[in-house]
Design an enzyme around this catalytic site. Structure first.
Site, PDB file in Angstrom:
ATOM      1  NE  ARG A  99      19.898  79.441  31.522  1.00  0.00           N
ATOM      2  CZ  ARG A  99      19.913  80.623  30.950  1.00  0.00           C
ATOM      3  NH1 ARG A  99      21.063  81.210  30.665  1.00  0.00           N
ATOM      4  NH2 ARG A  99      18.794  81.240  30.645  1.00  0.00           N
ATOM      5  CG  ASP A 128      17.156  77.841  31.979  1.00  0.00           C
ATOM      6  OD1 ASP A 128      17.693  76.981  31.251  1.00  0.00           O
ATOM      7  OD2 ASP A 128      16.893  78.986  31.586  1.00  0.00           O
TER       8      ASP A 128
END
Length: 407
Positions: A99, A128
């Site tokens: 990420r 996330d």
């Protein structure tokens, strides 16, 4: 920033269910704003096929496809592996460290395009959203962030599919097979459907994509030798390989031998427990080999202290805190520990198992002359008596005082 002021949005775009419907949703809800889609290639392979056509058809003005594979491995995976970071003793952080590299590039493109906002498709339940947004805050602290899952009226994957069908958005999934997946060069994750009940055994024969179950692996083991320089893998079976090619080869070897299957109920950052099944074939081999080499090359105190560092490092990566002073400081410590972590590690890979088959290093701290059970003149065994007397003094004193109190 008010909706009317948002004229250009950069969207983290995977082409999956969430981001496929977000493009038309943004245009509907933000005054027909321009949507620029950005897809980061971190090893999704076929998942990137046809993305440009799909993004443009659903309303994006353009699509960037950024090849981040080398940066992903060398700047995020390798530092984490060198730290020995494993979240909750099982998870090799495949989604977690992908990420920040993606979000960092999205910020760069948003600045280049003069965007008013950055949008992502992460849910309000997941990790996330934190990983993306902490990275955005690190590089563009004033940027407006749009997170549709936290504000729209859609409540489930079924409702997302309803929306897609109503807007003629083509999907590669069905309601019955819509596992939530995340794939990159390091791993593939599976969540949802029958996996939401921890009592259910995963349907490995149906879901595995990077390899096979141990039962279906060959009856003959595969031997391999990994060469490391300062904690970094540089060669396989004596052949120098660059990072992306090496990762592909290790995934191939690990996958066909049923290695790297992880079934975990993990503690998400937001507080809930979540069940996931992860495939990390090549990564599991790399971690194992690196640990074998450290056993030879690190002194006791450094090796033991580094285990504490690994736990904190894993938490930082999992929690999206890559771009923080503490993570950078821990990486500096880890790099120092790796100065002598060089050598060859031979492994036997067989039916889901990774088995040591010999390790050697010029920097080995192991001395056969001292450690031997045979006859030697280096170690005076009589010295151990004085050592034990001093080392055990606190235990002895406490026992004597306890005995005195009982009289």
């Amino acid at each position: 920033m008010e909706k009317k002021e948002i004229k250009k949005v950069v969207l983290a775009y995977s082409g999956g269910l969430d981001t496929s419907i977000i493009i038309p949703w943004l245009k509907e809800n933000y005054n027909n704003c321009e949507v620029i889609a950005v897809s980061a290639d971190v090893g999704q392979e076929s998942e990137l096929d046809g993305l440009e056509e799909k993004a443009l058809k659903t309303g994006a003005s353009k699509l960037y496809i950024e090849d981040l594979r080398k940066e992903f491995i060398e700047d995020y995976i390798y530092p984490t592996m060198k730290a020995g970071a494993v979240y909750e003793n099982k998870y090799l952080l495949g989604t977690s460290f992908a990420r920040p590299v993606i979000a960092k590039r999205i910020v760069e493109i948003a600045k280049k395009e003069g965007a008013d906002a950055i949008c992502h498709g992460c849910t309000g339940k997941g990790n996330d959203q934190v990983r993306f947004e902490l990275t955005i805050k690190a590089f563009a602290p004033e940027m407006t962030i749009i997170a549709p899952w936290r504000i729209w009226n859609i409540k489930s994957r079924d409702e997302e599919i309803d929306y897609a069908e109503a807007h003629n958005i083509p999907l590669k999934i069905t309601r019955e097979t819509s596992y939530s997946k995340d794939k990159n060069l390091w791993h593939l994750s599976h969540e949802g459907l029958d996996l939401e009940d921890p009592a259910n055994e995963p349907k490995y024969d149906e879901i595995l994509e990077m390899g096979v179950s141990p039962e279906k692996a060959p009856d003959k083991p595969t031997y391999l030798t990994l060469t490391f320089e300062k904690g970094i893998p540089v060669a396989l079976d004596g052949k120098k390989m660059e990072s992306v090619a090496l990762m592909h080869k290790l995934n191939e070897i690990g996958g066909k031998n049923g290695v790297g299957l992880i079934d975990i109920v993990e503690n998400r950052l937001v507080g809930m427990k979540s069940r996931g099944v992860y495939e990390t074939p090549g990564g599991s081999i790399l971690y194992f080999a690196h640990e074998q080499l450290e056993m030879l090359c690190l002194d006791k105190e450094t090796q033991h202290f580094k285990q504490h560092v690994a736990i904190k490092f894993a938490e930082l990566v999992y929690n999206g805190q890559w771009f923080t002073p503490l993570r950078e400081a821990l990486s500096a410590f880890v790099d120092k520990t790796q100065e002598n972590v060089s050598g060859d590690v031979r492994l036997k890979v067989y039916k889901g198992n990774i088995i040591p088959a010999g390790t050697k290093s010029e920097h080995s701290l192991y001395s056969e002359e001292i450690a031997t059970f045979g006859e030697e003149d280096v170690y005076n065994q009589h010295d151990a008596e004085g050592f034990i007397n001093l080392f055990g003094l606190p235990v002895k004193v406490k026992a004597l005082l306890d005995a005195k109190k009982l009289k």
